[in-house]
Design an enzyme around this catalytic site. Sequence first.
Site, PDB file in Angstrom:
ATOM      1  NE  ARG A  15      -3.524  -2.184   2.890  1.00  0.00           N
ATOM      2  CZ  ARG A  15      -3.253  -3.304   3.548  1.00  0.00           C
ATOM      3  NH1 ARG A  15      -2.053  -3.473   4.104  1.00  0.00           N
ATOM      4  NH2 ARG A  15      -4.167  -4.247   3.674  1.00  0.00           N
ATOM      5  CE  LYS A  61      -6.364  -0.925   5.008  1.00  0.00           C
ATOM      6  NZ  LYS A  61      -7.692  -1.170   4.403  1.00  0.00           N
ATOM      7  CG  HIS A  65      -5.130   0.076  -3.279  1.00  0.00           C
ATOM      8  ND1 HIS A  65      -4.318   0.201  -2.166  1.00  0.00           N
ATOM      9  CD2 HIS A  65      -6.013  -0.899  -2.966  1.00  0.00           C
ATOM     10  CE1 HIS A  65      -4.714  -0.645  -1.230  1.00  0.00           C
ATOM     11  NE2 HIS A  65      -5.728  -1.332  -1.697  1.00  0.00           N
ATOM     12  NE  ARG A  70      -3.001  -3.948  -0.953  1.00  0.00           N
ATOM     13  CZ  ARG A  70      -2.452  -4.736  -0.027  1.00  0.00           C
ATOM     14  NH1 ARG A  70      -1.146  -4.896  -0.013  1.00  0.00           N
ATOM     15  NH2 ARG A  70      -3.197  -5.351   0.866  1.00  0.00           N
ATOM     16  CG  HIS A 105      -6.056  -9.155   1.947  1.00  0.00           C
ATOM     17  ND1 HIS A 105      -6.308  -9.559   0.651  1.00  0.00           N
ATOM     18  CD2 HIS A 105      -5.881  -7.805   1.887  1.00  0.00           C
ATOM     19  CE1 HIS A 105      -6.290  -8.507  -0.147  1.00  0.00           C
ATOM     20  NE2 HIS A 105      -6.038  -7.442   0.571  1.00  0.00           N
ATOM     21  CE1 TYR A 125      -6.597  -7.855  -6.428  1.00  0.00           C
ATOM     22  CE2 TYR A 125      -6.559  -8.940  -4.295  1.00  0.00           C
ATOM     23  CZ  TYR A 125      -6.421  -7.810  -5.062  1.00  0.00           C
ATOM     24  OH  TYR A 125      -6.125  -6.608  -4.458  1.00  0.00           O
TER      25      TYR A 125
END
Length: 302
Positions: free
Chosen positions: A148, A172, A243, A246, A269, A278
């Site tokens: 990110r 995150k 992004h 990414r 994730h 995806y």
Amino acid sequence: MKLAEAAQDYLSYLRIERGRAPLTIRSYERELAAYCAFLESRGVDDIACVQRADVAAYEAELAGRGLAPATVRHRVSVAKGLHRFAVREGLSPASPAVGIPVPKAPLRLPDVLSVQQVERLLDQPFPATPLGARDRTLLEVLYGCGLRASECCGLDVDDCLVDAGYVRVVGKGEKERIAPLAGTARAALEDYLSNARRQLADPRRPTSAVFLNARGGRLSRQSVHAVVARAGLAIGQRGLHPHTLRHSFATHLLEGGADLRAIQEMLGHADISTTQIYTHVDRSHIREEYLHAHPRAARRQP
């Protein structure tokens, strides 16, 4: 307890116990302030006095403003989180938000560049300056490691274990992960750390940041966005976003046969369902290949 006090306690819980990122906390703070202001406009100022009709009216007000379904879902979700917290802390006997219907968010496939577009982006000529080398390296790392923009900004020199072939990333929720570093991204980062970064660094303002601005300070997220957008324009890709690189990283890995769980780990994730988006991109790629290659795919029934 007053609404504003309950909201502040909830934000503290998210920040301290749940480890939510500062940007997330600021977003929640704005949305909770708007929710509390709405309730107060209806004469409700205590968290225990909020009724189901109040929450339903808030959802209806958001939808009536023409906001995107995903935005309405998110804002109502923030309100629901506040009420769950209030019940857990004994501030409210029950959540008035249980079962409040919200619009379904449509499936949105991420924007992705083709392999050829990525090659054009990364192989374009960059200025033979320290800033040019920084920009090229930044793009290589964004795509080569699937980071990110905020993660690139947060990279420190000690996080770059170039010889070992990986970078240590804080994502995150302050969660740490290891991202593989290889190929052109590894070569670019190694050269940048040895040369261009040293030229950009200001000895009067020492910093451990990998990516530096022209004044020798840590590069900001806004600057990362500007670098990516500028590089995209140079190859005819308007509005290119970090992004997107990414997303392209993940999609190209999947198309190349990488395991979904491995991609989940590389992206950081928490939930595999986030990574599964995806697979939809990959299926569209498979359909294109089928339509192009199958001898009867384009034929119609007589």
